[in-house]
Motif scaffolding. Structure first.
Motif, PDB file in Angstrom:
ATOM      1  N   CYS A 134       0.921  -1.009   0.046  1.00 39.08           N
ATOM      2  CA  CYS A 134      -0.206   0.265   0.602  1.00 39.08           C
ATOM      3  C   CYS A 134       0.937   0.987   0.028  1.00 39.08           C
ATOM      4  N   VAL A 135       0.257   2.225  -1.039  1.00 35.16           N
ATOM      5  CA  VAL A 135       1.430   3.805  -0.642  1.00 35.16           C
ATOM      6  C   VAL A 135       0.476   4.855  -0.375  1.00 35.16           C
ATOM      7  N   PRO A 136       0.674   5.786   0.019  1.00 39.48           N
ATOM      8  CA  PRO A 136      -0.354   6.488   0.062  1.00 39.48           C
ATOM      9  C   PRO A 136      -0.490   7.430  -1.371  1.00 39.48           C
ATOM     10  N   ALA A 137      -2.478   7.953  -1.679  1.00 34.69           N
ATOM     11  CA  ALA A 137      -2.355   8.504  -3.018  1.00 34.69           C
ATOM     12  C   ALA A 137      -1.298   9.163  -3.984  1.00 34.69           C
ATOM     13  N   ILE A 138      -1.162   9.846  -3.664  1.00 32.24           N
ATOM     14  CA  ILE A 138      -0.292  11.063  -3.731  1.00 32.24           C
ATOM     15  C   ILE A 138       1.103  10.482  -4.140  1.00 32.24           C
ATOM     16  N   SER A 139       1.958   8.837  -4.322  1.00 28.61           N
ATOM     17  CA  SER A 139       2.512   9.002  -4.269  1.00 28.61           C
ATOM     18  C   SER A 139       1.666   8.407  -5.883  1.00 28.61           C
ATOM     19  N   ILE A 140       0.844   7.175  -6.405  1.00 26.57           N
ATOM     20  CA  ILE A 140       0.508   6.942  -7.737  1.00 26.57           C
ATOM     21  C   ILE A 140       0.279   8.127  -8.577  1.00 26.57           C
ATOM     22  N   LEU A 141      -0.410   9.063  -7.803  1.00 33.23           N
ATOM     23  CA  LEU A 141      -0.361   9.912  -8.293  1.00 33.23           C
ATOM     24  C   LEU A 141       0.574  11.131  -9.245  1.00 33.23           C
ATOM     25  N   SER A 142       1.529  10.687  -7.499  1.00 33.91           N
ATOM     26  CA  SER A 142       2.814  12.139  -8.844  1.00 33.91           C
ATOM     27  C   SER A 142       3.453  10.925  -9.429  1.00 33.91           C
ATOM     28  N   ALA A 143       3.669   9.884  -9.486  1.00 34.90           N
ATOM     29  CA  ALA A 143       3.850   9.230 -10.575  1.00 34.90           C
ATOM     30  C   ALA A 143       3.378   9.519 -11.977  1.00 34.90           C
TER      31      ALA A 143
END
Length: 347
Positions: free
Chosen positions: A237-246
């Motif tokens: 699991c990762v914070p949503a900002i990690s995926i969205l920033s990627a």
């Protein structure tokens, strides 16, 4: 003269002893280092694996450090590279695969019909939007976004950490990004346990759709029927900002959140201050007490939304400062529907 010399000698000894004490403390003590952080795990930047040899056979040291050297920052360069290289699948250009297999035709399920129609009513034919669907299942079954993609040229991000469902999702050939990471309930990457459906019995298919992906600690909130056909797996699991920033995403036109009781924790750490969400649809099961529902609405409204309408367990919210959506709280479409769903006839 002698007294003055003795005083100078005494002061020199004090200075030497004091300097020696601080030197020993810096070398062997638990005091702050040059950055003001405590040793022995006092600050995240200093935490290191105690025994790197404990990693599983075949597991790379980089994965070990991503998992246990933290908590790492949500946008740490190592985390971002790991997501892009290993956990993001690009949109497909192959023909859709919409075989339902042994599952019932979900388009005949009244609860799906009502939510689907509610989304269409709010979006009013908008084309070329971007969605985020968390709890995407197999990418087609009970999807809140597939028809937007196929009929209105939308794209987006599909989030599904259930390993069985995710493999099926990839075979659907969606025109959207897909990840097998789960949206985190903490502000840093971690591993957690999910209950997933693994039974082959066709009669269990709806249980699989409605319960797979449950955080292990929420299992006690559900009846036991069908749970014996599943198992607990470990997922990243990762914070949503990690995926969205990627993905360099700063605007989401529709956020569909259906993750079986983990929605409140995920929303607590969702970067609503950095990513504009125009329409938010959340499945949230509340107690019989109406105050429970009102408390949930207040929680979401505190994130910058206005409550629009409710369809049983599905809540519709609009951004308080909308960029394109025309629906408004109190308009003709803002009517709650709390009528029980009609059972699906299997005939």
């Amino acid at each position: 003269m002698s007294r003055s010399l003795n005083m100078k000698t005494w002061r020199a000894c004090v200075i030497v002893l004091t300097g020696g004490f601080f030197t020993l403390n810096l070398l062997f003590g638990n005091g702050p280092d040059a950055r003001g952080q405590l040793r022995d795990g006092g600050g995240p930047a200093d935490v290191q694996p105690k025994n790197p040899e404990r990693r599983a056979p075949g597991e790379r040291e980089e994965d070990w450090r991503v998992r246990l050297a933290g908590p790492l920052d949500a946008e740490d360069a190592r985390v971002m590279a790991w997501i892009r290289e290993e956990h993001l699948h690009p949109p497909s250009d192959l023909p859709y695969n919409l075989d339902l297999g042994r599952n019932v035709d979900f388009t005949k399920l009244q609860y799906w019909q009502r939510v689907h129609q509610g989304i269409l009513d709010v979006l009013k034919g908008k084309r070329n939007g971007f969605f985020l669907e968390a709890g995407a299942l197999d990418g087609y079954y009970q999807s809140n976004t597939f028809f937007l993609e196929r009929d209105y040229n939308w794209t987006g991000l599909l989030v599904e950490p259930n390993p069985v469902f995710f493999q099926s999702l990839l075979t659907r050939h969606r025109r959207a990004w897909a990840t097998d990471l789960c949206l985190g309930t903490k502000p840093y990457p971690l591993k957690t346990e999910f209950w997933v459906h693994t039974g082959a019995d066709a009669s269990q298919s709806l249980i699989a759709a409605s319960r797979s992906g449950l955080l292990k600690e929420h299992l006690e909130n559900y009846a036991s029927d069908g749970l014996e056909s599943g198992s607990v797996v470990e997922v990243n699991c990762v914070p949503a900002i990690s995926i969205l920033s990627a993905l360099n995403v700063t605007q989401i036109d529709l956020f569909s959140l259906d993750i079986e009781n983990a929605e409140v924790d995920v929303m607590q750490w969702f970067p609503f201050d950095r990513v504009h969400v125009e329409v938010l649809v959340v499945e949230h099961w509340t107690a019989e007490d109406p105050e429970d529902s009102r408390a949930f609405v207040r929680l979401v409204e505190a994130k910058g939304f206005s409550f629009y309408r409710r369809d049983n367990h599905d809540y519709f919210f609009l951004h308080r400062s909308p960029r394109w959506v025309l629906a408004r709280p109190g308009d003709s479409g803002a009517v709650d529907n709390l009528e029980p769903y009609e059972p699906l006839s299997m005939n």
